[in-house]
Design a protein around this motif. Sequence first.
Motif, PDB file in Angstrom:
ATOM      1  N   ARG A 168      54.757  11.678  11.832  1.00 54.43           N
ATOM      2  CA  ARG A 168      53.647  10.881  12.330  1.00 54.43           C
ATOM      3  C   ARG A 168      53.356   9.743  11.372  1.00 54.43           C
ATOM      4  O   ARG A 168      53.468   9.910  10.157  1.00 54.43           O
ATOM      5  CB  ARG A 168      52.387  11.745  12.475  1.00 54.43           C
ATOM      6  CG  ARG A 168      52.415  12.652  13.671  1.00 54.43           C
ATOM      7  CD  ARG A 168      51.138  13.446  13.767  1.00 54.43           C
ATOM      8  NE  ARG A 168      51.085  14.206  14.994  1.00 54.43           N
ATOM      9  CZ  ARG A 168      50.206  15.156  15.230  1.00 54.43           C
ATOM     10  NH1 ARG A 168      49.315  15.476  14.321  1.00 54.43           N
ATOM     11  NH2 ARG A 168      50.216  15.807  16.380  1.00 54.43           N
ATOM     12  N   THR A 216      50.059  20.505  15.660  1.00 52.98           N
ATOM     13  CA  THR A 216      51.026  20.016  16.638  1.00 52.98           C
ATOM     14  C   THR A 216      50.385  18.998  17.568  1.00 52.98           C
ATOM     15  O   THR A 216      49.169  18.893  17.661  1.00 52.98           O
ATOM     16  CB  THR A 216      51.545  21.188  17.474  1.00 52.98           C
ATOM     17  OG1 THR A 216      50.441  21.780  18.169  1.00 52.98           O
ATOM     18  CG2 THR A 216      52.202  22.235  16.590  1.00 52.98           C
ATOM     19  N   ASP A 217      51.231  18.258  18.275  1.00 55.75           N
ATOM     20  CA  ASP A 217      50.731  17.264  19.221  1.00 55.75           C
ATOM     21  C   ASP A 217      49.766  17.841  20.252  1.00 55.75           C
ATOM     22  O   ASP A 217      48.730  17.246  20.517  1.00 55.75           O
ATOM     23  CB  ASP A 217      51.897  16.568  19.925  1.00 55.75           C
ATOM     24  CG  ASP A 217      52.564  15.529  19.034  1.00 55.75           C
ATOM     25  OD1 ASP A 217      51.921  15.076  18.074  1.00 55.75           O
ATOM     26  OD2 ASP A 217      53.715  15.178  19.307  1.00 55.75           O
ATOM     27  N   GLY A 264      55.807   9.975  19.407  1.00 56.37           N
ATOM     28  CA  GLY A 264      56.560  11.219  19.429  1.00 56.37           C
ATOM     29  C   GLY A 264      58.013  10.995  19.810  1.00 56.37           C
ATOM     30  O   GLY A 264      58.925  11.599  19.229  1.00 56.37           O
ATOM     31  N   SER A 274      58.823  14.864  15.081  1.00 62.14           N
ATOM     32  CA  SER A 274      57.688  15.595  14.498  1.00 62.14           C
ATOM     33  C   SER A 274      56.954  14.793  13.432  1.00 62.14           C
ATOM     34  O   SER A 274      55.872  15.189  12.984  1.00 62.14           O
ATOM     35  CB  SER A 274      58.177  16.908  13.892  1.00 62.14           C
ATOM     36  OG  SER A 274      59.133  16.663  12.858  1.00 62.14           O
TER      37      SER A 274
END
Length: 205
Positions: free
Chosen positions: A103, A174-175, A96, A101
Amino acid sequence: MARNRDPFTQALSSLRERIYSGALPGGSPVIVQDEAERLHLSTTPVREALARLSGEGLVERATLGGYVTARLDAPAARDRYAMHAQYVRIAIELNGRALGSLRPPPPRFEAEDPTAAATRLFSSIVCSAGNQVLWSAYQKVDGQLDLVRRLEAHLFDDLSAEATALYKVYAEETDPAFLDLVARYHDRRIAASGALAALVHAGAG
């Protein structure tokens, strides 16, 4: 000679599989001469393979010399799942910071083996963090968990749905949502560590 035929690789692969399959259960002595004769090898590659497996935490030096397979009791299983979760969380945080944002792409999802699919996703995340110390520590714990992973299907009947959700949320959400799934994945295995260790001890699977 091809790499998959060299004596060290042959000894390492055979010993690792015998440990994972339960043919060499926890606490069993590993006799170098016996293993060498079984594999039709000299003792040197067997000793080298045992030294590697010792580094991976799958065998330990015996008090009186030689090696014994590591015991995987409930506390050991619990601690390894907890460390595995921590390493994955650290890797997610590192990615991160480096990528925002974005991955790293996940490996291909193979629904026929959901346990292996989830393992590949976690390994991909940790490897992509680019931290060699983290990756080495993760590989050691991950390898030690292979034995109990083979028995998870005895306790959990939703492994396919679980792995599918991990891949889906990793790709789309989202994370915090993914971190929550990672925590749930590990927490229920930590809670079941006693039952998993008992299955290992009983030789299930």
